[in-house]
Scaffold this active site. Structure first.
Site, PDB file in Angstrom:
ATOM      1  N   SER A 133     -67.973 -10.215  -8.395  1.00 14.42           N
ATOM      2  CA  SER A 133     -69.115 -11.039  -8.253  1.00 14.42           C
ATOM      3  C   SER A 133     -68.761 -12.359  -8.585  1.00 14.42           C
ATOM      4  O   SER A 133     -69.525 -13.373  -8.084  1.00 14.42           O
ATOM      5  CB  SER A 133     -70.284 -10.445  -9.064  1.00 14.42           C
ATOM      6  OG  SER A 133     -69.768 -10.564 -10.597  1.00 14.42           O
ATOM      7  N   HIS A 154     -68.983  -7.568  -1.547  1.00 11.09           N
ATOM      8  CA  HIS A 154     -69.734  -8.005  -2.737  1.00 11.09           C
ATOM      9  C   HIS A 154     -71.187  -7.276  -2.396  1.00 11.09           C
ATOM     10  O   HIS A 154     -71.831  -7.744  -1.456  1.00 11.09           O
ATOM     11  CB  HIS A 154     -69.807  -9.468  -2.951  1.00 11.09           C
ATOM     12  CG  HIS A 154     -70.414  -9.625  -4.271  1.00 11.09           C
ATOM     13  ND1 HIS A 154     -71.351 -10.708  -4.431  1.00 11.09           N
ATOM     14  CD2 HIS A 154     -70.789  -8.996  -5.595  1.00 11.09           C
ATOM     15  CE1 HIS A 154     -71.905 -10.576  -5.686  1.00 11.09           C
ATOM     16  NE2 HIS A 154     -71.469  -9.448  -6.303  1.00 11.09           N
ATOM     17  N   GLU A 166     -71.861  -9.130   1.033  1.00 11.73           N
ATOM     18  CA  GLU A 166     -71.148 -10.353   1.395  1.00 11.73           C
ATOM     19  C   GLU A 166     -69.695  -9.819   1.592  1.00 11.73           C
ATOM     20  O   GLU A 166     -69.231  -9.223   0.912  1.00 11.73           O
ATOM     21  CB  GLU A 166     -71.036 -11.352   0.146  1.00 11.73           C
ATOM     22  CG  GLU A 166     -72.492 -11.961  -0.177  1.00 11.73           C
ATOM     23  CD  GLU A 166     -72.581 -12.822  -1.379  1.00 11.73           C
ATOM     24  OE1 GLU A 166     -73.006 -13.996  -1.204  1.00 11.73           O
ATOM     25  OE2 GLU A 166     -71.878 -12.570  -2.329  1.00 11.73           O
ATOM     26  N   ASN A 204     -74.253 -15.547  -5.721  1.00 18.07           N
ATOM     27  CA  ASN A 204     -74.284 -15.956  -7.075  1.00 18.07           C
ATOM     28  C   ASN A 204     -74.124 -17.394  -7.502  1.00 18.07           C
ATOM     29  O   ASN A 204     -74.376 -17.733  -8.284  1.00 18.07           O
ATOM     30  CB  ASN A 204     -73.169 -14.954  -7.691  1.00 18.07           C
ATOM     31  CG  ASN A 204     -73.535 -13.550  -8.101  1.00 18.07           C
ATOM     32  OD1 ASN A 204     -74.897 -13.415  -8.057  1.00 18.07           O
ATOM     33  ND2 ASN A 204     -72.562 -12.753  -8.342  1.00 18.07           N
TER      34      ASN A 204
HETATM   35  N1  CAA Z   1     -82.181   4.347  -5.417  1.00 17.41           N
HETATM   36  C1  CAA Z   1     -82.951   4.715  -4.642  1.00 17.41           C
HETATM   37  N2  CAA Z   1     -84.028   3.813  -4.408  1.00 17.41           N
HETATM   38  C2  CAA Z   1     -84.533   3.014  -5.364  1.00 17.41           C
HETATM   39  C3  CAA Z   1     -83.570   2.545  -6.396  1.00 17.41           C
HETATM   40  C4  CAA Z   1     -82.420   3.358  -6.423  1.00 17.41           C
HETATM   41  N3  CAA Z   1     -81.549   3.016  -7.398  1.00 17.41           N
HETATM   42  N4  CAA Z   1     -84.099   1.720  -7.073  1.00 17.41           N
HETATM   43  C5  CAA Z   1     -85.379   1.233  -6.381  1.00 17.41           C
HETATM   44  N5  CAA Z   1     -85.250   2.262  -5.405  1.00 17.41           N
HETATM   45  C6  CAA Z   1     -86.537   2.049  -4.643  1.00 17.41           C
HETATM   46  C7  CAA Z   1     -87.831   2.726  -4.802  1.00 17.41           C
HETATM   47  O1  CAA Z   1     -87.801   4.045  -4.690  1.00 17.41           O
HETATM   48  C8  CAA Z   1     -88.935   1.649  -4.171  1.00 17.41           C
HETATM   49  O2  CAA Z   1     -88.928   2.320  -2.866  1.00 17.41           O
HETATM   50  P1  CAA Z   1     -90.167   2.262  -2.063  1.00 17.41           P
HETATM   51  O3  CAA Z   1     -90.886   1.029  -1.954  1.00 17.41           O
HETATM   52  O4  CAA Z   1     -89.950   2.790  -0.474  1.00 17.41           O
HETATM   53  O5  CAA Z   1     -91.149   3.167  -2.573  1.00 17.41           O
HETATM   54  C9  CAA Z   1     -88.455   0.736  -4.054  1.00 17.41           C
HETATM   55  O6  CAA Z   1     -86.781   0.823  -4.279  1.00 17.41           O
HETATM   56  C10 CAA Z   1     -88.793  -0.585  -4.986  1.00 17.41           C
HETATM   57  O7  CAA Z   1     -88.676   0.395  -6.436  1.00 17.41           O
HETATM   58  P2  CAA Z   1     -89.721   0.275  -7.402  1.00 17.41           P
HETATM   59  O8  CAA Z   1     -91.116   0.686  -6.879  1.00 17.41           O
HETATM   60  O9  CAA Z   1     -89.109   1.349  -8.558  1.00 17.41           O
HETATM   61  O10 CAA Z   1     -89.813  -0.971  -8.111  1.00 17.41           O
HETATM   62  P3  CAA Z   1     -89.953  -2.600  -7.637  1.00 17.41           P
HETATM   63  O11 CAA Z   1     -90.955  -2.625  -6.441  1.00 17.41           O
HETATM   64  O12 CAA Z   1     -90.105  -3.275  -8.838  1.00 17.41           O
HETATM   65  O13 CAA Z   1     -88.554  -2.856  -7.229  1.00 17.41           O
HETATM   66  C11 CAA Z   1     -86.211  -3.570  -7.403  1.00 17.41           C
HETATM   67  C12 CAA Z   1     -87.385  -2.768  -8.013  1.00 17.41           C
HETATM   68  C13 CAA Z   1     -85.806  -3.201  -5.897  1.00 17.41           C
HETATM   69  C14 CAA Z   1     -85.043  -3.828  -8.168  1.00 17.41           C
HETATM   70  C15 CAA Z   1     -86.930  -5.063  -7.056  1.00 17.41           C
HETATM   71  O14 CAA Z   1     -87.355  -5.379  -8.405  1.00 17.41           O
HETATM   72  C16 CAA Z   1     -85.877  -6.130  -6.621  1.00 17.41           C
HETATM   73  O15 CAA Z   1     -85.509  -6.326  -5.421  1.00 17.41           O
HETATM   74  N6  CAA Z   1     -85.622  -6.977  -7.516  1.00 17.41           N
HETATM   75  C17 CAA Z   1     -84.524  -8.034  -7.164  1.00 17.41           C
HETATM   76  C18 CAA Z   1     -83.290  -7.516  -7.484  1.00 17.41           C
HETATM   77  C19 CAA Z   1     -81.812  -8.188  -7.146  1.00 17.41           C
HETATM   78  O16 CAA Z   1     -82.320  -9.626  -6.931  1.00 17.41           O
HETATM   79  N7  CAA Z   1     -80.798  -7.750  -7.179  1.00 17.41           N
HETATM   80  C20 CAA Z   1     -79.544  -8.626  -6.908  1.00 17.41           C
HETATM   81  C21 CAA Z   1     -79.044  -8.711  -8.425  1.00 17.41           C
HETATM   82  S1  CAA Z   1     -77.710  -9.947  -8.205  1.00 17.41           S
HETATM   83  C22 CAA Z   1     -76.513  -9.006  -8.151  1.00 17.41           C
HETATM   84  O17 CAA Z   1     -76.447  -7.800  -7.800  1.00 17.41           O
HETATM   85  C23 CAA Z   1     -75.062  -9.631  -7.649  1.00 17.41           C
HETATM   86  C24 CAA Z   1     -74.526  -9.898  -8.935  1.00 17.41           C
HETATM   87  O18 CAA Z   1     -73.060  -9.704  -8.657  1.00 17.41           O
HETATM   88  C25 CAA Z   1     -74.799 -10.290 -10.092  1.00 17.41           C
END
Ligand code: CAA
Length: 298
Positions: A133, A154, A166, A204
């Protein structure tokens, strides 16, 4: 209907994933769901067992939401799981792979060592990639004999949910390798974006300084953590505020990325450290995974 699992890239049937943490297991899941044969490898059998459990749980969560009978849903999970084999030996794990995706921890020496092993054991025409990352592809690939078949893939956490991939090319990545990586991304259902080998790539490079600006805003006592989070969720439609997201990504990961860039670009103020973040990491408060970070999850 979700029970279609045919992957549309002819030259990639077998994928080896090195590292079975959060990212590696997510990558294994989305690859297997797309009909690819996967070997997931890690040094510890324990980690592999944990990864297989979490993949099963995630697939079951996805299957539940789809149309179809209970049997079809159960069959989908079983069939997808059956495409994932595990191995504690990286050399044997990559032998038949058309595509290798390294998703080990962010340690340059470890990654270089892994790629030396991988290049020795993989097929001569296999494409080798890293899910780094923040590290430079050029640095990771230093010891490779053939850098034309090397690139970056990524992914984002949680991998089964986040739609972006990415695809990164270094100065040595061939057009053919790059085109195949884009095809792989499309075949596993991700939207791909291309980026050069540059610090943090697209997401990132923007996200980590943004998270740090939020922390510095709180350190200056301009606003409370909960108000900053509420502001970004309601005012910018982000699914999580910056403190929730930093806890989700892991405070050690945020710090690691920023420290690396600060060392490489000491004159860039966008990469300045945060005393608060440093203190939390020193106390072992790393975010959700340790049940405490900026917020408590106990
Ligand atoms: N597997 C399968 N499905 C999943 C899951 C998993 N591990 N985690 C969540 N889901 C699904 C849920 O079942 C739900 O589906 P529906 O809407 O169809 O019911 C949906 O995703 C949303 O999940 P939740 O209802 O449990 O929770 P939420 O609405 O709060 O969403 C989240 C959780 C998807 C994590 C949301 O909060 C989100 O998008 N957050 C931001 C995440 C983000 O920005 N990620 C990038 C981080 S940076 C990175 O990764 C790069 C790096 O190098 C650091």
């Amino acid at each position: 209907m979700m029970f279609t699992t045919k992957c549309a890239i002819q030259n990639i049937r077998n994928v080896a994933i090195v590292g079975s943490g959060l990212m590696g297991s997510g990558i294994a899941q989305v690859s297997a769901s797309s009909g690819l044969n996967v070997v997931l490898s890690d040094v510890k059998q324990d980690s592999l067992d944990k990864a297989m459990k979490s993949i099963n749980k995630s697939l079951t969560r996805i299957a539940k939401k789809q149309n179809g009978s209970d049997k079809e849903k159960a069959d989908y999970v079983t069939l997808t799981m059956s495409r994932i084999k595990t191995s504690t030996n990286v050399s044997t794990a990559v032998t038949d792979a058309d595509l290798v995706i390294e998703a080990a921890i962010e340690n340059i020496e470890l990654k270089r060592g892994l790629f030396a092993q991988i290049e020795q054991s993989a097929k001569k025409d296999a494409i080798l990639t890293t899910n780094t990352s923040s590290l430079s592809l050029e640095d990771i690939a230093k010891g490779l004999d053939d850098k034309t078949r090397f690139g970056g893939l990524h992914f984002f956490n949680p991998v089964p949910v986040m739609k972006l991939l990415e695809v990164i090319r270094s100065d040595h990545t061939s057009d053919e390798t790059f085109a195949t990586l884009i095809k792989y991304g499309t075949a596993i259902g991700k939207t791909t974006v291309a980026c050069k080998d540059s610090p943090g790539f697209i997401v990132n490079r923007l996200l980590i300084p943004y998270l740090f600006q939020a922390i510095k805003m709180y350190e200056r006592e301009d606003a409370s953590m909960t108000d900053i989070d509420a502001a970004m969720k309601l005012g910018a439609s982000h699914p999580m505020g910056p403190f929730e997201l930093a806890d989700y990504v892991g405070l050690d990961t945020c710090k690691f990325i920023m420290d690396g860039w600060a060392a490489k670009y000491p004159d860039n103020p966008a990469f300045a450290a945060s005393p608060l973040l440093d203190a939390l990491v020193a106390e072992g408060k790393l975010g959700r995974k340790t049940k405490e970070g900026f917020y408590s999850y106990k």
